[in-house]
Design a protein around this motif. Structure first.
Motif, PDB file in Angstrom:
ATOM      1  N   TYR A  65     -33.349  -5.824 -33.285  1.00 32.74           N
ATOM      2  CA  TYR A  65     -32.151  -5.930 -32.458  1.00 32.74           C
ATOM      3  C   TYR A  65     -32.485  -5.790 -30.983  1.00 32.74           C
ATOM      4  CZ  TYR A  65     -29.001  -5.831 -36.487  1.00 32.74           C
ATOM      5  OH  TYR A  65     -28.333  -6.133 -37.649  1.00 32.74           O
ATOM      6  N   ALA A  66     -33.435  -4.916 -30.649  1.00 36.78           N
ATOM      7  CA  ALA A  66     -33.853  -4.769 -29.259  1.00 36.78           C
ATOM      8  C   ALA A  66     -34.364  -6.101 -28.712  1.00 36.78           C
ATOM      9  CB  ALA A  66     -34.928  -3.695 -29.140  1.00 36.78           C
ATOM     10  N   LEU A  67     -35.139  -6.811 -29.513  1.00 39.62           N
ATOM     11  CA  LEU A  67     -35.698  -8.080 -29.078  1.00 39.62           C
ATOM     12  C   LEU A  67     -34.634  -9.182 -29.045  1.00 39.62           C
ATOM     13  CD1 LEU A  67     -39.113  -7.977 -30.965  1.00 39.62           C
ATOM     14  CD2 LEU A  67     -38.655  -7.516 -28.550  1.00 39.62           C
ATOM     15  N   ILE A  68     -33.789  -9.229 -30.062  1.00 35.06           N
ATOM     16  CA  ILE A  68     -32.744 -10.258 -30.103  1.00 35.06           C
ATOM     17  C   ILE A  68     -31.789 -10.103 -28.929  1.00 35.06           C
ATOM     18  CG2 ILE A  68     -30.738 -11.090 -31.395  1.00 35.06           C
ATOM     19  CD1 ILE A  68     -32.331 -10.366 -33.969  1.00 35.06           C
ATOM     20  N   GLU A  69     -31.335  -8.871 -28.682  1.00 27.61           N
ATOM     21  CA  GLU A  69     -30.411  -8.635 -27.576  1.00 27.61           C
ATOM     22  C   GLU A  69     -31.095  -8.906 -26.236  1.00 27.61           C
ATOM     23  OE1 GLU A  69     -28.546  -4.775 -28.020  1.00 27.61           O
ATOM     24  OE2 GLU A  69     -28.189  -5.143 -30.155  1.00 27.61           O
ATOM     25  N   GLY A  70     -32.378  -8.566 -26.149  1.00 26.43           N
ATOM     26  CA  GLY A  70     -33.120  -8.847 -24.930  1.00 26.43           C
ATOM     27  C   GLY A  70     -33.272 -10.331 -24.676  1.00 26.43           C
ATOM     28  N   ILE A  71     -33.652 -11.077 -25.696  1.00 19.03           N
ATOM     29  CA  ILE A  71     -33.813 -12.532 -25.550  1.00 19.03           C
ATOM     30  C   ILE A  71     -32.494 -13.184 -25.157  1.00 19.03           C
ATOM     31  CG2 ILE A  71     -34.288 -14.677 -26.823  1.00 19.03           C
ATOM     32  CD1 ILE A  71     -36.314 -12.982 -28.497  1.00 19.03           C
ATOM     33  N   ASN A  72     -31.408 -12.768 -25.787  1.00 16.47           N
ATOM     34  CA  ASN A  72     -30.106 -13.358 -25.481  1.00 16.47           C
ATOM     35  C   ASN A  72     -29.621 -12.995 -24.082  1.00 16.47           C
ATOM     36  OD1 ASN A  72     -29.887 -14.641 -27.967  1.00 16.47           O
ATOM     37  ND2 ASN A  72     -28.855 -12.916 -28.933  1.00 16.47           N
ATOM     38  N   HIS A  73     -30.153 -11.926 -23.521  1.00 17.68           N
ATOM     39  CA  HIS A  73     -29.767 -11.477 -22.173  1.00 17.68           C
ATOM     40  C   HIS A  73     -30.540 -12.210 -21.076  1.00 17.68           C
ATOM     41  CE1 HIS A  73     -28.462  -8.569 -19.088  1.00 17.68           C
ATOM     42  NE2 HIS A  73     -29.718  -8.574 -18.674  1.00 17.68           N
ATOM     43  N   ILE A  74     -31.723 -12.689 -21.405  1.00 17.06           N
ATOM     44  CA  ILE A  74     -32.630 -13.261 -20.402  1.00 17.06           C
ATOM     45  C   ILE A  74     -32.130 -14.608 -19.892  1.00 17.06           C
ATOM     46  CG2 ILE A  74     -34.944 -14.274 -20.167  1.00 17.06           C
ATOM     47  CD1 ILE A  74     -35.956 -11.917 -21.868  1.00 17.06           C
ATOM     48  N   LYS A  75     -32.288 -14.825 -18.590  1.00 17.04           N
ATOM     49  CA  LYS A  75     -31.831 -16.057 -17.942  1.00 17.04           C
ATOM     50  C   LYS A  75     -32.984 -16.948 -17.486  1.00 17.04           C
ATOM     51  CE  LYS A  75     -27.434 -14.898 -18.152  1.00 17.04           C
ATOM     52  NZ  LYS A  75     -27.594 -13.579 -18.830  1.00 17.04           N
ATOM     53  N   THR A  76     -34.201 -16.441 -17.448  1.00 14.30           N
ATOM     54  CA  THR A  76     -35.329 -17.249 -17.014  1.00 14.30           C
ATOM     55  C   THR A  76     -35.696 -18.288 -18.070  1.00 14.30           C
ATOM     56  OG1 THR A  76     -36.810 -15.529 -17.859  1.00 14.30           O
ATOM     57  CG2 THR A  76     -36.336 -15.500 -15.500  1.00 14.30           C
ATOM     58  N   ASP A  77     -36.431 -19.320 -17.659  1.00 16.21           N
ATOM     59  CA  ASP A  77     -36.822 -20.384 -18.584  1.00 16.21           C
ATOM     60  C   ASP A  77     -37.710 -19.865 -19.707  1.00 16.21           C
ATOM     61  OD1 ASP A  77     -35.437 -22.225 -17.056  1.00 16.21           O
ATOM     62  OD2 ASP A  77     -37.202 -22.832 -15.904  1.00 16.21           O
ATOM     63  N   LEU A  78     -38.552 -18.875 -19.391  1.00 16.02           N
ATOM     64  CA  LEU A  78     -39.506 -18.351 -20.356  1.00 16.02           C
ATOM     65  C   LEU A  78     -39.334 -16.840 -20.498  1.00 16.02           C
ATOM     66  CD1 LEU A  78     -42.719 -20.199 -19.089  1.00 16.02           C
ATOM     67  CD2 LEU A  78     -41.268 -20.893 -21.008  1.00 16.02           C
ATOM     68  N   PHE A  79     -39.729 -16.332 -21.658  1.00 17.75           N
ATOM     69  CA  PHE A  79     -39.758 -14.887 -21.872  1.00 17.75           C
ATOM     70  C   PHE A  79     -41.057 -14.529 -22.572  1.00 17.75           C
ATOM     71  CE2 PHE A  79     -38.388 -16.377 -25.966  1.00 17.75           C
ATOM     72  CZ  PHE A  79     -38.897 -15.458 -26.876  1.00 17.75           C
ATOM     73  N   CYS A  80     -41.451 -13.278 -22.424  1.00 13.40           N
ATOM     74  CA  CYS A  80     -42.645 -12.771 -23.095  1.00 13.40           C
ATOM     75  C   CYS A  80     -42.333 -11.425 -23.714  1.00 13.40           C
ATOM     76  CB  CYS A  80     -43.804 -12.638 -22.105  1.00 13.40           C
ATOM     77  SG  CYS A  80     -45.235 -11.756 -22.781  1.00 13.40           S
ATOM     78  N   ILE A  81     -42.576 -11.281 -25.002  1.00  9.86           N
ATOM     79  CA  ILE A  81     -42.468  -9.978 -25.659  1.00  9.86           C
ATOM     80  C   ILE A  81     -43.791  -9.244 -25.460  1.00  9.86           C
ATOM     81  CG2 ILE A  81     -42.173  -8.762 -27.839  1.00  9.86           C
ATOM     82  CD1 ILE A  81     -40.532 -11.150 -28.833  1.00  9.86           C
ATOM     83  N   ILE A  82     -43.711  -8.056 -24.878  1.00  5.53           N
ATOM     84  CA  ILE A  82     -44.918  -7.272 -24.630  1.00  5.53           C
ATOM     85  C   ILE A  82     -44.585  -5.795 -24.839  1.00  5.53           C
ATOM     86  CG2 ILE A  82     -44.478  -7.178 -22.130  1.00  5.53           C
ATOM     87  CD1 ILE A  82     -47.584  -7.464 -21.799  1.00  5.53           C
ATOM     88  N   ASN A  83     -45.404  -5.089 -25.585  1.00  6.90           N
ATOM     89  CA  ASN A  83     -45.078  -3.731 -26.016  1.00  6.90           C
ATOM     90  C   ASN A  83     -45.173  -2.703 -24.897  1.00  6.90           C
ATOM     91  OD1 ASN A  83     -44.529  -4.541 -28.594  1.00  6.90           O
ATOM     92  ND2 ASN A  83     -46.430  -3.787 -29.492  1.00  6.90           N
ATOM     93  N   ALA A  84     -44.379  -1.658 -25.028  1.00  6.26           N
ATOM     94  CA  ALA A  84     -44.327  -0.602 -24.022  1.00  6.26           C
ATOM     95  C   ALA A  84     -45.516   0.334 -24.091  1.00  6.26           C
ATOM     96  CB  ALA A  84     -43.034   0.207 -24.196  1.00  6.26           C
ATOM     97  N   ASP A  85     -46.288   0.288 -25.168  1.00  6.79           N
ATOM     98  CA  ASP A  85     -47.372   1.255 -25.357  1.00  6.79           C
ATOM     99  C   ASP A  85     -48.689   0.833 -24.711  1.00  6.79           C
ATOM    100  OD1 ASP A  85     -48.287  -0.747 -27.032  1.00  6.79           O
ATOM    101  OD2 ASP A  85     -47.892   0.350 -28.885  1.00  6.79           O
ATOM    102  N   GLY A  86     -48.692  -0.298 -24.014  1.00  8.56           N
ATOM    103  CA  GLY A  86     -49.889  -0.740 -23.321  1.00  8.56           C
ATOM    104  C   GLY A  86     -50.930  -1.407 -24.186  1.00  8.56           C
ATOM    105  N   SER A  87     -50.627  -1.662 -25.451  1.00  8.43           N
ATOM    106  CA  SER A  87     -51.613  -2.257 -26.350  1.00  8.43           C
ATOM    107  C   SER A  87     -51.821  -3.747 -26.103  1.00  8.43           C
ATOM    108  CB  SER A  87     -51.198  -2.029 -27.806  1.00  8.43           C
ATOM    109  OG  SER A  87     -49.923  -2.605 -28.066  1.00  8.43           O
ATOM    110  N   MET A  88     -50.857  -4.381 -25.485  1.00  9.79           N
ATOM    111  CA  MET A  88     -50.950  -5.816 -25.197  1.00  9.79           C
ATOM    112  C   MET A  88     -51.389  -6.006 -23.751  1.00  9.79           C
ATOM    113  SD  MET A  88     -47.492  -6.960 -27.233  1.00  9.79           S
ATOM    114  CE  MET A  88     -47.441  -6.894 -29.019  1.00  9.79           C
ATOM    115  N   ASN A  89     -52.441  -6.775 -23.557  1.00  2.40           N
ATOM    116  CA  ASN A  89     -53.079  -6.887 -22.250  1.00  2.40           C
ATOM    117  C   ASN A  89     -52.412  -7.973 -21.400  1.00  2.40           C
ATOM    118  OD1 ASN A  89     -54.804  -7.099 -20.053  1.00  2.40           O
ATOM    119  ND2 ASN A  89     -56.642  -6.811 -21.289  1.00  2.40           N
ATOM    120  N   PRO A  90     -51.775  -7.598 -20.291  1.00  2.00           N
ATOM    121  CA  PRO A  90     -51.090  -8.603 -19.468  1.00  2.00           C
ATOM    122  C   PRO A  90     -52.036  -9.590 -18.786  1.00  2.00           C
ATOM    123  CG  PRO A  90     -51.060  -6.464 -18.385  1.00  2.00           C
ATOM    124  CD  PRO A  90     -51.583  -6.234 -19.771  1.00  2.00           C
TER     125      PRO A  90
END
Length: 225
Positions: A65-90
Protein backbone atom coordinates in the motif's frame (compact mmCIF):
# COMPACT_ATOMS: atom_id res chain seq x y z
CA UNK A 1 16.25 19.52 -9.88
CA UNK A 2 15.52 16.70 -12.33
CA UNK A 3 11.76 17.05 -12.87
CA UNK A 4 11.37 13.71 -14.67
CA UNK A 5 12.12 11.32 -11.79
CA UNK A 6 10.83 10.92 -8.24
CA UNK A 7 12.58 8.61 -5.79
CA UNK A 8 9.83 6.73 -3.94
CA UNK A 9 11.10 5.71 -0.50
CA UNK A 10 8.79 3.52 1.62
CA UNK A 11 9.87 3.76 5.26
CA UNK A 12 8.71 1.98 8.38
CA UNK A 13 10.62 2.35 11.63
CA UNK A 14 13.71 3.57 9.76
CA UNK A 15 14.75 6.39 12.11
CA UNK A 16 18.25 4.89 12.29
CA UNK A 17 18.86 4.25 8.59
CA UNK A 18 16.85 6.85 6.73
CA UNK A 19 18.68 10.05 7.75
CA UNK A 20 22.02 8.52 6.72
CA UNK A 21 20.56 7.44 3.39
CA UNK A 22 18.91 10.82 2.78
CA UNK A 23 22.28 12.48 3.32
CA UNK A 24 23.67 10.27 0.56
CA UNK A 25 20.74 11.15 -1.70
CA UNK A 26 21.63 14.85 -1.48
CA UNK A 27 24.16 14.03 -4.21
CA UNK A 28 21.35 13.07 -6.59
CA UNK A 29 19.25 15.79 -8.18
CA UNK A 30 15.86 14.05 -8.17
CA UNK A 31 12.62 14.64 -6.35
CA UNK A 32 12.23 12.53 -3.22
CA UNK A 33 9.01 11.21 -1.70
CA UNK A 34 9.07 9.33 1.61
CA UNK A 35 5.93 7.32 2.43
CA UNK A 36 5.34 6.93 6.16
CA UNK A 37 2.80 5.68 8.65
CA UNK A 38 1.50 8.71 10.52
CA UNK A 39 2.16 6.94 13.85
CA UNK A 40 5.87 6.38 13.09
CA UNK A 41 6.85 9.52 14.98
CA UNK A 42 10.59 8.84 15.23
CA UNK A 43 11.03 8.39 11.48
CA UNK A 44 8.76 11.38 10.77
CA UNK A 45 10.91 13.59 13.00
CA UNK A 46 14.15 12.72 11.22
CA UNK A 47 12.65 13.20 7.75
CA UNK A 48 11.33 16.64 8.66
CA UNK A 49 14.90 17.79 9.20
CA UNK A 50 15.44 17.57 5.43
CA UNK A 51 13.90 20.51 3.60
CA UNK A 52 13.79 18.93 0.15
CA UNK A 53 11.88 15.77 1.11
CA UNK A 54 8.14 15.41 0.51
CA UNK A 55 6.28 13.23 3.01
CA UNK A 56 3.19 11.19 2.14
CA UNK A 57 1.29 9.60 5.01
CA UNK A 58 -0.13 6.30 3.84
CA UNK A 59 -3.82 5.64 4.37
CA UNK A 60 -3.56 1.86 4.50
CA UNK A 61 -0.97 -0.14 6.41
CA UNK A 62 1.40 -2.38 4.49
CA UNK A 63 4.47 -2.31 2.25
CA UNK A 64 2.45 -2.72 -0.95
CA UNK A 65 0.00 0.00 0.00
CA UNK A 66 2.89 2.37 0.72
CA UNK A 67 4.17 1.83 -2.81
CA UNK A 68 0.76 1.93 -4.51
CA UNK A 69 -0.25 5.15 -2.76
CA UNK A 70 3.16 6.63 -3.49
CA UNK A 71 3.04 5.75 -7.19
CA UNK A 72 -0.47 7.15 -7.52
CA UNK A 73 0.68 10.38 -5.83
CA UNK A 74 3.69 10.97 -8.09
CA UNK A 75 3.43 13.52 -10.90
CA UNK A 76 6.81 13.10 -12.60
CA UNK A 77 7.17 11.05 -15.80
CA UNK A 78 9.30 8.45 -14.03
CA UNK A 79 9.50 6.99 -10.54
CA UNK A 80 12.03 4.82 -8.75
CA UNK A 81 11.36 2.53 -5.80
CA UNK A 82 14.38 2.63 -3.51
CA UNK A 83 14.55 1.33 0.06
CA UNK A 84 15.03 3.49 3.13
CA UNK A 85 17.63 1.16 4.65
CA UNK A 86 20.39 2.12 2.21
CA UNK A 87 20.67 -1.34 0.68
CA UNK A 88 19.95 -0.07 -2.83
CA UNK A 89 22.82 1.89 -4.36
CA UNK A 90 21.73 5.18 -5.97
CA UNK A 91 24.88 5.20 -8.11
CA UNK A 92 23.08 2.61 -10.28
CA UNK A 93 20.28 5.04 -11.14
CA UNK A 94 22.17 6.51 -14.09
CA UNK A 95 22.46 3.16 -15.84
CA UNK A 96 18.85 2.24 -15.12
CA UNK A 97 17.67 5.60 -16.47
CA UNK A 98 19.72 5.03 -19.60
CA UNK A 99 17.76 1.84 -20.27
CA UNK A 100 14.50 3.78 -19.98
CA UNK A 101 15.52 6.82 -22.00
CA UNK A 102 17.76 5.34 -24.67
CA UNK A 103 16.61 1.74 -25.04
CA UNK A 104 12.87 2.40 -25.00
CA UNK A 105 11.99 0.40 -21.89
CA UNK A 106 8.91 0.98 -19.71
CA UNK A 107 10.23 -0.60 -16.49
CA UNK A 108 13.80 -1.47 -15.52
CA UNK A 109 14.07 -4.04 -12.72
CA UNK A 110 17.26 -4.17 -10.69
CA UNK A 111 18.71 -7.67 -10.45
CA UNK A 112 21.19 -9.17 -7.99
CA UNK A 113 21.61 -12.30 -10.12
CA UNK A 114 23.27 -11.01 -13.27
CA UNK A 115 26.92 -10.73 -14.22
CA UNK A 116 28.65 -8.01 -12.17
CA UNK A 117 25.72 -7.99 -9.71
CA UNK A 118 25.35 -9.46 -6.24
CA UNK A 119 24.25 -8.93 -2.67
CA UNK A 120 25.72 -8.40 0.78
CA UNK A 121 22.33 -9.17 2.33
CA UNK A 122 21.10 -12.31 0.57
CA UNK A 123 21.32 -15.59 2.49
CA UNK A 124 20.74 -19.19 1.46
CA UNK A 125 17.01 -19.12 2.29
CA UNK A 126 16.23 -15.89 0.44
CA UNK A 127 18.49 -16.86 -2.46
CA UNK A 128 16.73 -20.20 -3.00
CA UNK A 129 13.31 -18.62 -2.54
CA UNK A 130 14.05 -15.89 -5.03
CA UNK A 131 15.37 -18.40 -7.54
CA UNK A 132 12.20 -20.49 -7.26
CA UNK A 133 9.82 -17.53 -7.52
CA UNK A 134 11.76 -16.12 -10.47
CA UNK A 135 11.60 -19.54 -12.16
CA UNK A 136 7.84 -19.71 -11.58
CA UNK A 137 7.55 -16.26 -13.11
CA UNK A 138 9.44 -17.37 -16.20
CA UNK A 139 7.52 -20.63 -16.68
CA UNK A 140 3.96 -19.60 -15.86
CA UNK A 141 3.99 -15.88 -16.67
CA UNK A 142 6.74 -15.66 -19.34
CA UNK A 143 8.60 -13.00 -17.37
CA UNK A 144 12.04 -12.14 -18.68
CA UNK A 145 13.41 -10.63 -15.45
CA UNK A 146 16.02 -12.41 -13.35
CA UNK A 147 15.21 -11.20 -9.81
CA UNK A 148 11.48 -11.05 -9.21
CA UNK A 149 11.58 -10.11 -5.51
CA UNK A 150 14.05 -7.20 -5.69
CA UNK A 151 11.95 -4.05 -5.86
CA UNK A 152 14.68 -1.65 -6.91
CA UNK A 153 13.17 -0.41 -10.15
CA UNK A 154 12.50 2.58 -12.36
CA UNK A 155 9.24 2.81 -14.30
CA UNK A 156 7.08 5.14 -16.34
CA UNK A 157 4.61 6.52 -13.84
CA UNK A 158 1.42 6.69 -15.87
CA UNK A 159 1.87 3.23 -17.33
CA UNK A 160 2.30 1.69 -13.88
CA UNK A 161 -0.59 3.71 -12.45
CA UNK A 162 -2.76 2.20 -15.18
CA UNK A 163 -1.95 -1.32 -13.94
CA UNK A 164 -4.28 -0.73 -10.96
CA UNK A 165 -2.08 -2.62 -8.53
CA UNK A 166 -3.87 -3.97 -5.46
CA UNK A 167 -1.45 -5.98 -3.29
CA UNK A 168 -1.05 -4.26 0.06
CA UNK A 169 1.80 -6.46 1.32
CA UNK A 170 4.96 -7.98 -0.15
CA UNK A 171 2.93 -9.65 -2.93
CA UNK A 172 3.33 -6.27 -4.62
CA UNK A 173 6.76 -7.56 -5.72
CA UNK A 174 5.23 -10.17 -8.01
CA UNK A 175 2.01 -8.37 -8.93
CA UNK A 176 3.86 -5.51 -10.62
CA UNK A 177 5.96 -7.54 -13.12
CA UNK A 178 3.12 -9.97 -13.85
CA UNK A 179 0.63 -7.21 -14.63
CA UNK A 180 3.28 -5.30 -16.57
CA UNK A 181 3.82 -8.36 -18.76
CA UNK A 182 0.09 -8.85 -19.30
CA UNK A 183 -0.23 -5.24 -20.37
CA UNK A 184 2.63 -5.59 -22.85
CA UNK A 185 4.96 -3.18 -21.07
CA UNK A 186 8.60 -3.37 -22.14
CA UNK A 187 10.62 -4.64 -19.17
CA UNK A 188 14.27 -5.46 -18.70
CA UNK A 189 16.65 -6.45 -15.89
CA UNK A 190 19.67 -4.36 -14.93
CA UNK A 191 22.60 -5.61 -12.82
CA UNK A 192 22.64 -4.14 -9.29
CA UNK A 193 24.60 -4.83 -6.14
CA UNK A 194 22.60 -4.93 -2.92
CA UNK A 195 24.52 -3.34 -0.07
CA UNK A 196 24.28 -4.23 3.61
CA UNK A 197 21.46 -2.29 5.25
CA UNK A 198 22.56 0.63 7.39
CA UNK A 199 20.59 -0.47 10.44
CA UNK A 200 17.46 -2.18 11.62
CA UNK A 201 16.16 -5.60 10.75
CA UNK A 202 14.58 -7.15 7.69
CA UNK A 203 10.89 -6.42 7.39
CA UNK A 204 10.39 -9.67 5.46
CA UNK A 205 9.78 -13.05 7.09
CA UNK A 206 11.16 -15.43 4.43
CA UNK A 207 8.83 -18.32 5.23
CA UNK A 208 5.60 -16.47 6.07
CA UNK A 209 5.90 -13.85 3.34
CA UNK A 210 7.25 -16.44 0.89
CA UNK A 211 4.09 -18.51 1.37
CA UNK A 212 1.93 -15.41 0.82
CA UNK A 213 3.84 -14.62 -2.36
CA UNK A 214 3.32 -18.17 -3.62
CA UNK A 215 -0.42 -17.89 -2.98
CA UNK A 216 -0.39 -14.54 -4.75
CA UNK A 217 1.23 -16.07 -7.83
CA UNK A 218 -1.35 -18.86 -7.87
CA UNK A 219 -4.12 -16.26 -7.62
CA UNK A 220 -2.67 -14.16 -10.43
CA UNK A 221 -2.31 -17.23 -12.63
CA UNK A 222 -6.03 -17.95 -12.47
CA UNK A 223 -7.40 -14.41 -12.10
CA UNK A 224 -6.43 -11.99 -14.85
CA UNK A 225 -7.53 -8.71 -13.26
Amino acid sequence: MNNDLTLLIPAKFEAESLPIFLEELKNYDYKKLVVLDKTDFLTIDVVKKFNDIEILYQKNSGYGYALIEGINHIKTDLFCIINADGSMNPSELKGMLNEINNNNQDIVFGSRYMKEAGSDDDDIVTSIGNYLFTLIGKIFFQLNISDILYTYLIGKTKLVQNLQLQSGDFKFCIELPIKAKRNNLRCISYPCYERSRIGGKKKVNPLVDGFKILLGMVHLFFVRK
